[in-house]
Design a protein around this motif. Structure first.
Motif, PDB file in Angstrom:
ATOM      1  N   VAL A 115      -9.459  -8.601  -3.125  1.00 38.83           N
ATOM      2  CA  VAL A 115      -8.517  -9.606  -2.633  1.00 38.83           C
ATOM      3  C   VAL A 115      -8.295 -10.662  -3.718  1.00 38.83           C
ATOM      4  CG1 VAL A 115      -8.158 -11.450  -0.938  1.00 38.83           C
ATOM      5  CG2 VAL A 115      -8.989  -9.197  -0.178  1.00 38.83           C
ATOM      6  N   GLY A 116      -9.374 -11.139  -4.321  1.00 36.68           N
ATOM      7  CA  GLY A 116      -9.277 -12.146  -5.378  1.00 36.68           C
ATOM      8  C   GLY A 116      -8.491 -11.681  -6.585  1.00 36.68           C
ATOM      9  N   GLN A 117      -8.548 -10.398  -6.856  1.00 37.69           N
ATOM     10  CA  GLN A 117      -7.819  -9.813  -7.993  1.00 37.69           C
ATOM     11  C   GLN A 117      -6.388  -9.428  -7.622  1.00 37.69           C
ATOM     12  OE1 GLN A 117     -10.343  -6.466  -8.837  1.00 37.69           O
ATOM     13  NE2 GLN A 117     -12.013  -7.737  -9.596  1.00 37.69           N
ATOM     14  N   GLY A 118      -6.032  -9.584  -6.356  1.00 38.09           N
ATOM     15  CA  GLY A 118      -4.694  -9.201  -5.907  1.00 38.09           C
ATOM     16  C   GLY A 118      -4.522  -7.706  -5.723  1.00 38.09           C
ATOM     17  N   LYS A 119      -5.624  -6.973  -5.730  1.00 41.56           N
ATOM     18  CA  LYS A 119      -5.557  -5.519  -5.567  1.00 41.56           C
ATOM     19  C   LYS A 119      -5.552  -5.089  -4.106  1.00 41.56           C
ATOM     20  CE  LYS A 119      -7.684  -4.502 -10.006  1.00 41.56           C
ATOM     21  NZ  LYS A 119      -8.771  -3.803 -10.702  1.00 41.56           N
ATOM     22  N   LEU A 120      -5.873  -6.019  -3.223  1.00 41.12           N
ATOM     23  CA  LEU A 120      -5.820  -5.804  -1.781  1.00 41.12           C
ATOM     24  C   LEU A 120      -5.257  -7.092  -1.198  1.00 41.12           C
ATOM     25  CD1 LEU A 120      -6.503  -4.117   0.752  1.00 41.12           C
ATOM     26  CD2 LEU A 120      -8.772  -5.174   0.714  1.00 41.12           C
ATOM     27  N   ARG A 121      -4.122  -6.972  -0.485  1.00 40.94           N
ATOM     28  CA  ARG A 121      -3.451  -8.174   0.014  1.00 40.94           C
ATOM     29  C   ARG A 121      -2.635  -7.839   1.247  1.00 40.94           C
ATOM     30  NH1 ARG A 121       1.792  -7.512  -1.101  1.00 40.94           N
ATOM     31  NH2 ARG A 121       2.375  -6.113  -2.797  1.00 40.94           N
ATOM     32  N   ARG A 122      -2.309  -8.869   1.989  1.00 43.19           N
ATOM     33  CA  ARG A 122      -1.433  -8.666   3.144  1.00 43.19           C
ATOM     34  C   ARG A 122      -0.032  -8.323   2.659  1.00 43.19           C
ATOM     35  NH1 ARG A 122      -2.626 -11.301   8.562  1.00 43.19           N
ATOM     36  NH2 ARG A 122      -4.801 -11.861   8.354  1.00 43.19           N
ATOM     37  N   ALA A 123       0.628  -7.461   3.397  1.00 41.85           N
ATOM     38  CA  ALA A 123       2.017  -7.131   3.087  1.00 41.85           C
ATOM     39  C   ALA A 123       2.867  -8.389   3.294  1.00 41.85           C
ATOM     40  CB  ALA A 123       2.508  -5.999   3.983  1.00 41.85           C
ATOM     41  N   THR A 124       3.857  -8.555   2.449  1.00 42.38           N
ATOM     42  CA  THR A 124       4.733  -9.723   2.498  1.00 42.38           C
ATOM     43  C   THR A 124       6.104  -9.334   3.053  1.00 42.38           C
ATOM     44  OG1 THR A 124       5.611  -9.337   0.287  1.00 42.38           O
ATOM     45  CG2 THR A 124       3.598 -10.690   0.448  1.00 42.38           C
ATOM     46  N   ASP A 125       6.901 -10.356   3.332  1.00 43.45           N
ATOM     47  CA  ASP A 125       8.279 -10.104   3.757  1.00 43.45           C
ATOM     48  C   ASP A 125       9.037  -9.343   2.675  1.00 43.45           C
ATOM     49  OD1 ASP A 125       7.780 -11.437   6.132  1.00 43.45           O
ATOM     50  OD2 ASP A 125       8.792 -13.286   5.530  1.00 43.45           O
ATOM     51  N   LYS A 126       8.758  -9.669   1.415  1.00 42.41           N
ATOM     52  CA  LYS A 126       9.411  -8.970   0.295  1.00 42.41           C
ATOM     53  C   LYS A 126       9.061  -7.478   0.315  1.00 42.41           C
ATOM     54  CE  LYS A 126       9.798  -8.831  -4.696  1.00 42.41           C
ATOM     55  NZ  LYS A 126       9.166  -9.110  -5.957  1.00 42.41           N
ATOM     56  N   ASP A 127       7.772  -7.170   0.517  1.00 37.17           N
ATOM     57  CA  ASP A 127       7.355  -5.767   0.620  1.00 37.17           C
ATOM     58  C   ASP A 127       8.113  -5.078   1.745  1.00 37.17           C
ATOM     59  OD1 ASP A 127       5.246  -5.945  -1.339  1.00 37.17           O
ATOM     60  OD2 ASP A 127       3.903  -6.750   0.192  1.00 37.17           O
ATOM     61  N   ALA A 128       8.101  -5.721   2.917  1.00 37.53           N
ATOM     62  CA  ALA A 128       8.726  -5.134   4.101  1.00 37.53           C
ATOM     63  C   ALA A 128      10.205  -4.853   3.868  1.00 37.53           C
ATOM     64  CB  ALA A 128       8.540  -6.049   5.308  1.00 37.53           C
ATOM     65  N   LEU A 129      10.889  -5.790   3.240  1.00 39.90           N
ATOM     66  CA  LEU A 129      12.316  -5.610   2.969  1.00 39.90           C
ATOM     67  C   LEU A 129      12.551  -4.452   1.990  1.00 39.90           C
ATOM     68  CD1 LEU A 129      15.216  -6.538   3.410  1.00 39.90           C
ATOM     69  CD2 LEU A 129      14.877  -8.183   1.540  1.00 39.90           C
ATOM     70  N   GLU A 130      11.748  -4.399   0.936  1.00 39.62           N
ATOM     71  CA  GLU A 130      11.885  -3.308  -0.042  1.00 39.62           C
ATOM     72  C   GLU A 130      11.626  -1.953   0.606  1.00 39.62           C
ATOM     73  OE1 GLU A 130       9.362  -4.102  -3.409  1.00 39.62           O
ATOM     74  OE2 GLU A 130      10.516  -5.878  -3.970  1.00 39.62           O
ATOM     75  N   TRP A 131      10.590  -1.871   1.425  1.00 39.27           N
ATOM     76  CA  TRP A 131      10.265  -0.609   2.081  1.00 39.27           C
ATOM     77  C   TRP A 131      11.341  -0.219   3.091  1.00 39.27           C
ATOM     78  CZ3 TRP A 131       4.709  -2.715   2.998  1.00 39.27           C
ATOM     79  CH2 TRP A 131       3.981  -2.616   1.797  1.00 39.27           C
ATOM     80  N   TYR A 132      11.869  -1.205   3.792  1.00 36.41           N
ATOM     81  CA  TYR A 132      12.936  -0.951   4.763  1.00 36.41           C
ATOM     82  C   TYR A 132      14.185  -0.446   4.046  1.00 36.41           C
ATOM     83  CZ  TYR A 132      16.614  -1.771   8.155  1.00 36.41           C
ATOM     84  OH  TYR A 132      17.697  -1.615   8.986  1.00 36.41           O
ATOM     85  N   GLU A 133      14.616  -1.179   3.021  1.00 38.89           N
ATOM     86  CA  GLU A 133      15.833  -0.801   2.295  1.00 38.89           C
ATOM     87  C   GLU A 133      15.681   0.537   1.580  1.00 38.89           C
ATOM     88  OE1 GLU A 133      16.631  -4.227  -0.159  1.00 38.89           O
ATOM     89  OE2 GLU A 133      17.736  -5.225   1.476  1.00 38.89           O
ATOM     90  N   GLY A 134      14.483   0.839   1.102  1.00 38.83           N
ATOM     91  CA  GLY A 134      14.239   2.088   0.398  1.00 38.83           C
ATOM     92  C   GLY A 134      13.826   3.227   1.312  1.00 38.83           C
ATOM     93  N   GLU A 135      13.817   2.968   2.619  1.00 36.26           N
ATOM     94  CA  GLU A 135      13.371   3.970   3.591  1.00 36.26           C
ATOM     95  C   GLU A 135      12.067   4.607   3.117  1.00 36.26           C
ATOM     96  OE1 GLU A 135      16.617   6.652   4.385  1.00 36.26           O
ATOM     97  OE2 GLU A 135      17.866   5.046   5.180  1.00 36.26           O
ATOM     98  N   ALA A 136      11.140   3.739   2.740  1.00 33.38           N
ATOM     99  CA  ALA A 136       9.874   4.181   2.141  1.00 33.38           C
ATOM    100  C   ALA A 136       8.982   4.928   3.126  1.00 33.38           C
ATOM    101  CB  ALA A 136       9.115   2.964   1.611  1.00 33.38           C
ATOM    102  N   SER A 137       8.192   5.793   2.542  1.00 32.01           N
ATOM    103  CA  SER A 137       7.117   6.476   3.249  1.00 32.01           C
ATOM    104  C   SER A 137       5.851   6.127   2.479  1.00 32.01           C
ATOM    105  CB  SER A 137       7.375   7.982   3.243  1.00 32.01           C
ATOM    106  OG  SER A 137       6.378   8.653   3.958  1.00 32.01           O
TER     107      SER A 137
END
Length: 108
Positions: free
Chosen positions: A67-89
């Protein structure tokens, strides 16, 4: 020899169980979990199952380090938008109370 619960079923290690429970899931199916705030993003340079094992086995120092290194973190609105727009799996595994997700590793 591994202990058995019956003649045909061996007890699986945490790693083996989580590996079997890991699957690719369309972002559309993960959105409601994101809305609940339980989606955690695992960096692509970590092994998703190893991170899940650390969470399940309560390896707090290791988890805090990621978590401190940023290698494990909560998903952000930016992540959600990118995954939504990219129809990510995404690769995902549930380790209560979290759902760990990871994008497919880049192929360089």
């Amino acid at each position: 020899m591994l202990p058995v619960t019956d003649e045909s079923e061996e007890i699986l290690s945490t790693n083996e169980k989580l590996n079997l429970e890991t699957a690719r899931i369309p972002w559309a199916e993960l959105q409601r979990l994101y809305a609940r705030g339980v989606v955690m993003v695992v960096s692509e340079n970590l092994d998703l199952v190893s991170v899940a094992v650390a969470v399940v086995d309560d390896l707090a120092d290791q988890v805090k380090a990621w978590v401190g290194q940023g290698k494990l973190r909560r998903a952000t609105d930016k992540d959600a938008l990118e995954w939504y727009e990219g129809e990510a799996s995404l690769w995902a595994v549930a380790v209560a109370p979290w759902v760990l997700v990871q994008q497919e590793k880049s192929r360089d």
